[in-house]
Design an enzyme around this catalytic site. Structure first.
Site, PDB file in Angstrom:
ATOM      1  N   ILE A 158       0.860  -1.189   0.000  1.00 31.90           N
ATOM      2  CA  ILE A 158       0.000   0.000   0.000  1.00 31.90           C
ATOM      3  C   ILE A 158       0.897   1.241   0.000  1.00 31.90           C
ATOM      4  CG2 ILE A 158      -0.155   0.246   2.528  1.00 31.90           C
ATOM      5  CD1 ILE A 158      -3.182   0.564   0.284  1.00 31.90           C
ATOM      6  N   GLU A 199       1.916  -6.464   6.974  1.00 34.24           N
ATOM      7  CA  GLU A 199       0.893  -5.657   7.647  1.00 34.24           C
ATOM      8  C   GLU A 199       1.060  -5.574   9.161  1.00 34.24           C
ATOM      9  OE1 GLU A 199       0.426  -7.360   4.937  1.00 34.24           O
ATOM     10  OE2 GLU A 199      -1.156  -6.484   3.710  1.00 34.24           O
ATOM     11  N   ASP A 255      -1.592  -9.338  -1.451  1.00 33.34           N
ATOM     12  CA  ASP A 255      -3.050  -9.381  -1.696  1.00 33.34           C
ATOM     13  C   ASP A 255      -3.306  -9.569  -3.191  1.00 33.34           C
ATOM     14  OD1 ASP A 255      -4.089  -8.803   0.963  1.00 33.34           O
ATOM     15  OD2 ASP A 255      -3.291  -6.789   0.715  1.00 33.34           O
ATOM     16  N   ASP A 282      -6.099  -6.879   5.128  1.00 34.49           N
ATOM     17  CA  ASP A 282      -7.558  -6.889   4.930  1.00 34.49           C
ATOM     18  C   ASP A 282      -7.984  -6.885   3.465  1.00 34.49           C
ATOM     19  OD1 ASP A 282      -6.749  -4.338   4.369  1.00 34.49           O
ATOM     20  OD2 ASP A 282      -8.014  -3.328   5.845  1.00 34.49           O
ATOM     21  N   GLY A 298       0.280  -5.239   0.338  1.00 34.76           N
ATOM     22  CA  GLY A 298      -0.763  -5.207  -0.692  1.00 34.76           C
ATOM     23  C   GLY A 298      -0.363  -5.955  -1.956  1.00 34.76           C
TER      24      GLY A 298
END
Ligand SMILES: CC/C=C\C=C\CC(=O)SCCNC(=O)CCNC(=O)[C@H](O)C(C)(C)COP(=O)(O)OP(=O)(O)OC[C@H]1O[C@@H](n2cnc3c(N)ncnc32)[C@H](O)[C@@H]1OP(=O)(O)O
Length: 275
Positions: free
Chosen positions: A69, A148, A128, A156, A125
């Site tokens: 992120i 994270e 992810d 998440d 991320g």
């Protein structure tokens, strides 16, 4: 072809049905900004709708695949609602997280296979993103971290939900709780990637060749295999078998089947219509 702030789409040769979707903020190490979460589902939807596209290869421009992120966007993501009310602020944050989750899930909603080609860092991320992809390959210099917890965040955007079925529950738990870095070689041993290539250029070349191979197959069989495998994750064996029986009762008898059998009998390469 549409243009995007955070992505580039390349078709390397005009007759190729393999399209390269490239994370394209190399000076920020392809950190996932708010713009990315708008661009990415749009780009995937347009590739999905484009009959010239059979397979998508997802990679990163510059030194790293993805540094997670964009840390600068975290303050905007967690901004309070105008009223300042705690309940409304939480509800707004929930909506933002759900929308970012949907952007990653767009990979699974795309009918066409999405192959991740990972080099350098793949962090937070980035994991992810790749765990939503259908196949993952990396180069020798790749390294991974489910980072994270080190930022006091519970991952998440899908890693905790998708990774256990890829590497097993115990490995997913260990990697997510320690946030430790692991190499491309270890990723291969864990089953997170299918193959490790010597360099980024080898990765690009060989993954393109693999993608071309998939692109030459029946698009009905390829998209059907992706759809059935993804749905089967949530089903019992009996439900999964029932689902694929229904799927094939609708899809099995096609021009693709006739073409595949005829090509096999006459010892030639099959040619399938676009989807
Ligand atoms: C609602 C929440 C939703 C999602 C949450 C997801 C959580 C995560 O993604 S957690 C993971 C967050 N990412 C990180 O912690 C990675 C941080 N970066 C690094 O560890 C390193 O940069 C590296 C990726 C290992 C690469 O190292 P190196 O090659 O040595 O480059 P650097 O010199 O460190 O970085 C160059 C330049 O890029 C900036 N940068 C790096 N990562 C990010 C990032 N994630 N966001 C924004 N900017 C990033 C770094 O600050 C440097 O900038 P300069 O201006 O040049 O200093």
């Amino acid at each position: 072809m549409e243009s995007y702030k955070t992505l580039e789409i390349i078709q390397k040769t005009p007759d190729s049905s393999v399209f390269h979707l490239i994370l394209n903020r190399p000076s920020q190490l392809n950190a996932l900004s708010l713009d990315f979460f708008v661009d990415f589902p749009k780009a995937l939807s347009s590739l999905d709708q484009n009959p010239d596209v059979a397979v998508i290869v997802l990679s990163g421009a510059g030194k790293h695949f993805c540094s997670g992120i964009d840390i600068n966007s975290l303050s905007t993501i967690s901004e309070r609602s105008e009223s300042g009310d705690r309940g409304r602020s939480s509800e707004l944050l929930r909506r933002r997280i759900k929308s970012m989750q949907a952007a990653i899930t767009a990979v699974e909603q795309c009918r066409k296979p999405v192959i991740a080609a990972i080099h350098g860092a793949c962090i937070g991320g980035g994991i992810d993103l790749i765990t939503a992809c259908d196949i993952r390959y990396c180069s020798e210099d790749a390294f991974f971290s489910i980072k994270e917890v080190d930022l006091a965040i519970v991952a998440d955007l899908g890693t905790l939900q998708r990774l256990p079925s890829i590497v097993g529950h115990a490995n997913a738990m260990e990697l997510a709780l320690t946030a430790r870095r692991f190499s491309g070689r270890e990723a291969k041993d864990l089953g997170l990637v299918s193959q490790v290539f010597g360099s980024k250029s080898e990765l690009d070349k060989d993954v393109t060749t693999i993608a071309e191979g998939i692109a030459a197959k029946s698009p009905l069989a390829v998209t059907g295999t992706k759809a059935v495998l993804l749905r089967s994750r949530e089903m019992s064996l009996e439900e999964g078998l029932d689902y694929v029986a229904t799927w094939n009762s609708a899809m099995l008898i096609s021009d693709d089947l006739i073409e595949a059998v005829s090509a096999h009998m006459t010892k030639r390469q099959p040619r399938f219509a676009k989807l």
